[in-house]
Design an enzyme around this catalytic site. Structure first.
Site, mmCIF file in Angstrom:
data_model
loop_
_atom_site.group_PDB
_atom_site.id
_atom_site.type_symbol
_atom_site.label_atom_id
_atom_site.label_comp_id
_atom_site.label_asym_id
_atom_site.label_seq_id
_atom_site.Cartn_x
_atom_site.Cartn_y
_atom_site.Cartn_z
ATOM 1 N N PHE B 128 0.481 -1.848 -0.021
ATOM 2 C CA PHE B 128 0.163 0.241 -0.139
ATOM 3 C C PHE B 128 1.379 1.343 -0.340
ATOM 4 C CE2 PHE B 128 -4.678 0.042 1.411
ATOM 5 C CZ PHE B 128 -5.256 -0.517 0.367
ATOM 6 N N GLN B 240 -8.393 14.373 4.787
ATOM 7 C CA GLN B 240 -7.534 14.074 4.140
ATOM 8 C C GLN B 240 -8.676 13.715 3.231
ATOM 9 O OE1 GLN B 240 -7.079 8.729 3.939
ATOM 10 N NE2 GLN B 240 -4.596 9.763 4.072
ATOM 11 N N HIS B 242 -9.311 12.468 -0.320
ATOM 12 C CA HIS B 242 -8.674 11.151 -1.916
ATOM 13 C C HIS B 242 -8.423 11.969 -3.139
ATOM 14 C CE1 HIS B 242 -8.292 6.626 -3.649
ATOM 15 N NE2 HIS B 242 -8.214 6.122 -2.185
ATOM 16 N N LEU B 256 -15.755 6.201 -3.469
ATOM 17 C CA LEU B 256 -14.690 5.711 -3.877
ATOM 18 C C LEU B 256 -14.011 5.477 -5.178
ATOM 19 C CD1 LEU B 256 -12.164 6.148 -2.266
ATOM 20 C CD2 LEU B 256 -11.981 4.207 -1.324
ATOM 21 N N GLU B 259 -8.038 3.471 -4.681
ATOM 22 C CA GLU B 259 -5.859 3.723 -4.886
ATOM 23 C C GLU B 259 -5.436 2.139 -5.338
ATOM 24 O OE1 GLU B 259 -4.089 5.051 -1.692
ATOM 25 O OE2 GLU B 259 -2.477 4.249 -1.934
ATOM 26 N N ARG B 290 -1.244 9.800 -0.879
ATOM 27 C CA ARG B 290 -2.464 10.687 -1.449
ATOM 28 C C ARG B 290 -2.738 11.928 -1.444
ATOM 29 N NH1 ARG B 290 -6.413 6.671 2.256
ATOM 30 N NH2 ARG B 290 -6.476 4.862 0.838
ATOM 31 N N HIS B 354 -12.435 12.419 2.539
ATOM 32 C CA HIS B 354 -12.439 10.543 2.551
ATOM 33 C C HIS B 354 -12.544 10.595 4.561
ATOM 34 C CE1 HIS B 354 -11.905 6.905 2.184
ATOM 35 N NE2 HIS B 354 -10.371 6.894 2.455
ATOM 36 N N ARG B 388 -3.342 10.057 6.879
ATOM 37 C CA ARG B 388 -3.170 9.007 6.831
ATOM 38 C C ARG B 388 -2.649 7.653 5.875
ATOM 39 N NH1 ARG B 388 -7.167 4.778 5.827
ATOM 40 N NH2 ARG B 388 -8.560 5.997 5.042
#
Lengths: 494, 552
Positions: B128, B240, B242, B256, B259, B290, B354, B388
């Site tokens: 990730f 955040q 996204h 969403l 990713e 991000r 997000h 995050r």
């Protein structure tokens, strides 16, 4: 952000206020929503701009939480995923209604099997994980429970309850064998009609993946219903699930039946136990229809039960032997297409067998070849969709097409299981009769003179539960041909 | 005529519930807290939705970060998390997150969670963003759903009272201590719950923005409840965005787009067909962090290189169709439902609000600054700092859910009554809504646009001041409850205004760009690690920004 074009949507929405209403009623609303809006957005628009008292449930708005299941134009959907259409009707799921589109679900959810964990964290194998996964997609929207005919008339926790039991049964980490609990929750009440799979937003095949598999576990533990055991014994001893009480179909026909005129085609015919032993007259009617339409029939006399009654009831030990015998019987004759006229056999051969030949239902064969038009009988007819034809084989248009050529008037009725399947007719006759009775109510509502269907189980079972004549489509066609012949032979007047 | 004084409510509240621990919120953190707390005494789990169907946990696709392999290490996970968080994280909380995440994963496995595994019976992990090791455990692309299903199975086997579709509208105070909560049931009936300890696990609140990935419950009520009860909140400006949310059709805006699309090789292109990431992060391109990707996309759109729907293109059509079908099945399915076949045509994407990194200040045991009140999950602040990492949120819910539940469970018994003073102004508030004149949606829509425009990806003092003024003016309008069943919505509207105000004030307090917070009107010379600023803090007794000593 550029806003999409606005469109007007008129929706009929079911409203129910428990404090003032005895029955739900429809209210019609017209709202302006963005192009591409889902049903949920129409409800939001009604709630936000016209009537804030409208009660409905929603949360993730992305098809993942299962809160907003409701019926749109009669079919259960997730309101957040289903595109809104002008003129749509929106109703609650068929569960006890609290208010408007809100239904009672907590009771069922609370009864779904809990996972009783062992002490040590143990990681299952990849194969075990892969086996459980398809049962794990459930978002507990309860669409399946709301549409299940067994839930309606018997004591059954519902399809997702069985899905959860199977999920636990497959998990090596679960502490206890719960098969007796699954039986208490109604494992044997399922008719395997597959309605649950059709309405599931995640398309989980609960009858095949959970119910039949749980019944296999029950079978290994000696918990199969006594009447189902008797059927299995009969198949083992005779190759047939039906007692011989009269001359069977196979005893009355040669292995090859030539048509009256030129040969337009050739199919193998898989008769199945019901048409062989219990209602051979219908199968004999079929022979006449095929002869008249130029289709040669190859009918191996060494064919046996397809095994469906064993699969549906979890008694699969001798299944491989039956499959082998049937496949060999037809392969030996060199046929490339095998025709069934029993929806249960057809569904089994198509879905549970790996056959070296194509399997087709008789309604597929007749519509593909095209048939000589029969005379129209002077009756109003309705059609009962056999579950194993409609959902088991995805066939609904062909029987209607044939039927419409043979009657004065055709009228639809809502499709629903008649109660004959899944071993319920033999194992739990009261439940089967209750569902049969519901069919009779629907038949009466249509005002039909006759009921037409395309499955011997449905034919036999509905006949017991209604006073209207119940006929297989072939019988109807044959009657149409006879009527035609009568008219032709009658000297013209004048 | 109804007389809504405290005594009246006390006498007429429909039900009164008494328990040892009250847990508010039934997502990943709340469910985990309730499971833990129930070992210590009567536990009540209250949820605005049906249990487990609310919050963002069931929607989370990506995964759960845990150090499980010898080649990985806790110090590496800590370093990744601090770096990703622009060194604003509370190091003690990060340490616990990293150390206990594997233990909580083991709990989930023991409880029957169906995570993907390798051929050698290890939990499978994937890479990730922003992490040195592929430590993200997953259950296909429905990891959050899997965790939630596992927790709900456990809830069903424990003696935990569930109050479903019940909205907490106020925390009750006895002196300075939280002693339970006032709630409205499905019909708008008032219900009081007394508890020795209360756990706030209400999740995030990016629904205060026009475009958000959050579910309908992501309205930030817990931030407002805690604030009104006197708790201190930190870093509320840290929101955040996204980078990839849907832009079309209108009603799917913000949904969403995982990713993983970029992870599988998806390309970002502007309307001119240019692969623009080379101008923002030539090294990592589409797989940058991000915050960087979100800013790049926003810049392209602002500078006029956006698509007709005001997004940029995210294209996987150069990948073989079977790869898309196998690796991105949910994306394929969702876009097909909206008439776009991503095997053949590009998606249009734009940033979407997000996750709120800020929240109630907690100690490692989940204690807030108010006695009797604990917090865990997205409503708590400090774990993720200024940005995050993907995969750390699900781990956060389990680690701090367990800790908050345990701390609440160990809390001392309190006197068994709700003091009349605690009920305070609740009745008057509800009466005000009954007499209100503004449809809730009118307030919400204005708020969402104002927040998107003024407190979005790029901020200036002027834009924030404008947003703040809109929030202040909206606070003077009273939402209307046509029936008692609409009272909860009105409470939520007020909570959203409170949360929006906290975000705006935090953003004004922080005169630097850091992580997800970008102040275009402020230029600073320092790197995040050398920033002289710590947390912003806000409570009813004051607000400010912490100064901190940094090594030169």
């Amino acid at each position: 952000m550029k806003e999409g074009d606005m469109v007007g949507i008129t929706a009929k929405v079911s409203r129910f206020n428990p404090e003032t209403d005895k029955e739900p009623h429809f209210e019609t609303y017209t709202v302006s929503v963005h192009d591409g809006a889902r049903v949920l957005h129409v409800l939001h628009a009604i709630h936000d701009r016209l009537d804030p008292t409208l009660a409905y449930r929603f949360c993730c708005e992305a098809g993942q939480c299962g809160s907003c299941a409701m019926r749109v134009n009669g079919e259960p959907v997730l309101a957040c995923m289903e595109e809104a259409t002008d003129g749509m009707t929106v109703e609650p799921l068929r569960l006890p209604v609290i208010r408007d589109l809100l239904v009672e679900v907590e009771g069922v959810l609370a009864r779904l099997a809990p996972f009783e964990a062992g002490e040590e964290p143990e990681i299952p194998s990849k194969e075990e994980i892969e086996a459980i996964k398809p049962l794990r997609d459930c978002i507990e929207c309860l669409s399946c429970v709301s549409e299940c005919p067994a839930v309606d008339v018997a004591s059954f926790l519902g399809p997702t309850g069985m899905r959860q039991e199977m999920r636990i049964a497959l998990d090596p980490r679960a502490k206890h064998d719960r098969i007796k609990k699954a039986i208490d929750e109604g494992l044997f009440t399922c008719t395997t009609c597959q309605r649950c799979r059709d309405v599931c937003p995640k398309k989980i095949a609960i009858p095949g993946r959970a119910i039949e598999k749980l019944r296999e576990i029950a079978n290994r533990e000696g918990l199969t219903l006594p009447r189902h055991q008797a059927v299995a014994r009969l198949i083992e001893e005779t190759g047939r699930s039906v007692d011989r009480t009269k001359a069977t179909f196979l005893e009355q026909v040669p292995e090859v039946v030539e048509p009256d005129g030129p040969v337009r085609g050739e199919v193998g015919f898989f008769v199945g136990c019901m048409y062989n032993g219990r209602v051979p007259e219908t199968a004999l009617d079929m022979i006449e229809v095929m002869k008249r339409n130029g289709i040669r029939l190859i009918i191996p006399h060494d064919q046996v039960c397809c095994g469906s009654p064993l699969i549906r009831t979890g008694q699969t030990a001798i299944l491989p032997e039956l499959k082998k015998r049937n496949i060999e019987a037809f392969a030996r004759k060199g046929v490339t297409t095998v025709m069934t006229m029993c929806a249960g056999c057809g569904s089994t051969l198509k879905n549970d067998y790996d056959t070296p030949f194509t399997v087709k239902d008789i309604t597929e064969v007749l519509t593909e070849y095209g048939i000589e038009p029969p005379a129209r009988l002077d009756v109003r007819a309705t059609y009962h969709d056999p579950c194993h034809l409609l959902r088991g084989q995805g066939i609904s248009g062909q029987p209607r097409e044939l039927l419409k050529t043979a009657v004065r008037e055709f009228v639809e009725m809502p499709s629903r299981c008649c109660g004959a399947g899944g071993g319920v007719r033999s194992g739990l006759p009261d439940e089967a009769a209750a569902l049969g009775k519901q069919r009779d109510d629907e038949i009466k509502k249509t005002g039909a003179d006759i009921v037409v269907t395309a499955c011997p189980f449905c034919e036999f079972h509905i006949r017991e539960n209604t006073d209207r004549p119940v006929k297989h489509i072939c019988t109807l066609l044959l009657e149409g041909y006879r009527e035609k012949d009568r008219k032709r032979n009658r000297p013209a007047k004048g | 005529m109804y007389l809504y004084n405290a005594r009246y409510i006390k006498m007429h509240a429909d039900v009164e519930v008494d328990c040892h621990v009250l847990v508010i919120g039934s997502g990943g953190a709340g469910a985990r807290a309730a499971l833990e707390a129930s070992q210590y005494g009567k536990t009540v789990l209250v949820s605005r939705t049906l249990t487990g169907k609310g919050g963002c946990t069931p929607m989370a696709e990506g995964g759960y970060n845990a150090v499980l392999r010898n080649a990985d290490s806790c110090p590496m996970h800590v370093a990744d998390t601090l770096r990703g968080g622009a060194y604003l994280n509370d190091p003690a909380l990060v340490d616990i997150l990293v150390r206990e995440s594997p233990e909580r994963m083991a709990d989930l496995i023991r409880w029957g969670a169906v995570f993907d595994v390798t051929d050698s019976r290890e939990i499978a992990q994937r890479p990730f963003g922003g992490q040195q090791f592929p430590r993200t455990c997953y259950a296909g692309d429905r990891t959050g759903h899997e965790i939630m299903a596992t927790l709900v199975e456990q809830l069903r086997s424990r003696d935990i009272e569930q109050l479903q579709e019940t909205t907490v509208i106020e925390l009750l105070l006895d002196g300075g201590r939280v002693c339970g909560a006032a709630m409205l049931d499905r019909n708008g009936g008032l219900l009081l719950c007394r508890a020795d300890a209360t756990v706030l696990a209400t999740g995030g609140g990016t629904r205060v923005y026009d475009i958000s990935t959050n579910c309908a419950a992501g309205t930030g009520d817990g931030f407002a409840l805690g604030y009104r009860a006197g708790a201190e909140l930190i870093d509320m400006e840290m929101v955040q965005f996204h980078p990839t949310g849907a832009v079309y059709p209108y009603n799917a805006r913000g949904r969403l787009i995982t990713e993983a699309v970029r992870g599988e090789g998806g390309l970002l292109l502007n309307a001119e067909g240019e692969r623009f990431m080379h101008r923002y992060d030539p090294e990592r391109m589409e797989l940058s962090t991000r915050d960087v990707v979100a800013r790049a996309i926003a810049t392209e759109i602002l500078e006029g290189r956006g698509t007709p729907h005001n997004g940029v293109y995210l294209d996987v059509s150069h990948l073989p169709a079977p790869t898309i079908e196998e690796r991105l099945p949910i994306m394929l399915e969702q876009f097909l439902a909206f008439g776009v076949d991503i095997r053949k045509e590009p998606m249009e994407v734009a940033p979407t609000a997000h996750h709120i990194m800020g929240g109630l200040r907690i100690t490692p045991s989940g204690q807030t600054t108010v006695p009797g009140l604990f917090a865990c999950g997205e409503v708590a602040g400090g774990v993720h700092g200024a940005n995050r990492l993907g995969g750390n949120a699900l781990a956060d819910t389990q680690v701090f859910g367990k800790r908050a539940g345990e701390s609440a469970g160990r809390a001392a018994k309190q006197s068994g009554a709700i003091p009349i003073s605690a009920i305070g102004a609740i009745g008057a508030r509800l009466e005000r809504f009954r007499a209100g004149s503004v449809p809730p949606i009118a307030i919400i829509e204005t708020l969402r646009r104002a927040m998107w425009d003024g407190a979005g990806i790029f901020r200036t003092e002027a834009s924030l001041t404008t947003a703040g003024e809109t929030v202040a003016s909206l606070k003077t309008r009273t939402p209307q409850a046509r029936t008692d069943r609409n009272l909860a919505e009105c409470c939520t509207v007020e909570n959203m205004l409170e949360v929006a105000g906290l975000i705006v004030r935090g953003a004004l307090l922080r005169r630097e760009s850091r992580g997800a917070h970008v102040r275009k009107d402020v230029r600073t010379a320092w790197e995040p690690a050398q920033s002289p600023y710590g947390h912003t803090f806000q409570s009813r007794s004051g607000e400010g920004i912490e100064q901190r000593e940094v090594a030169a």
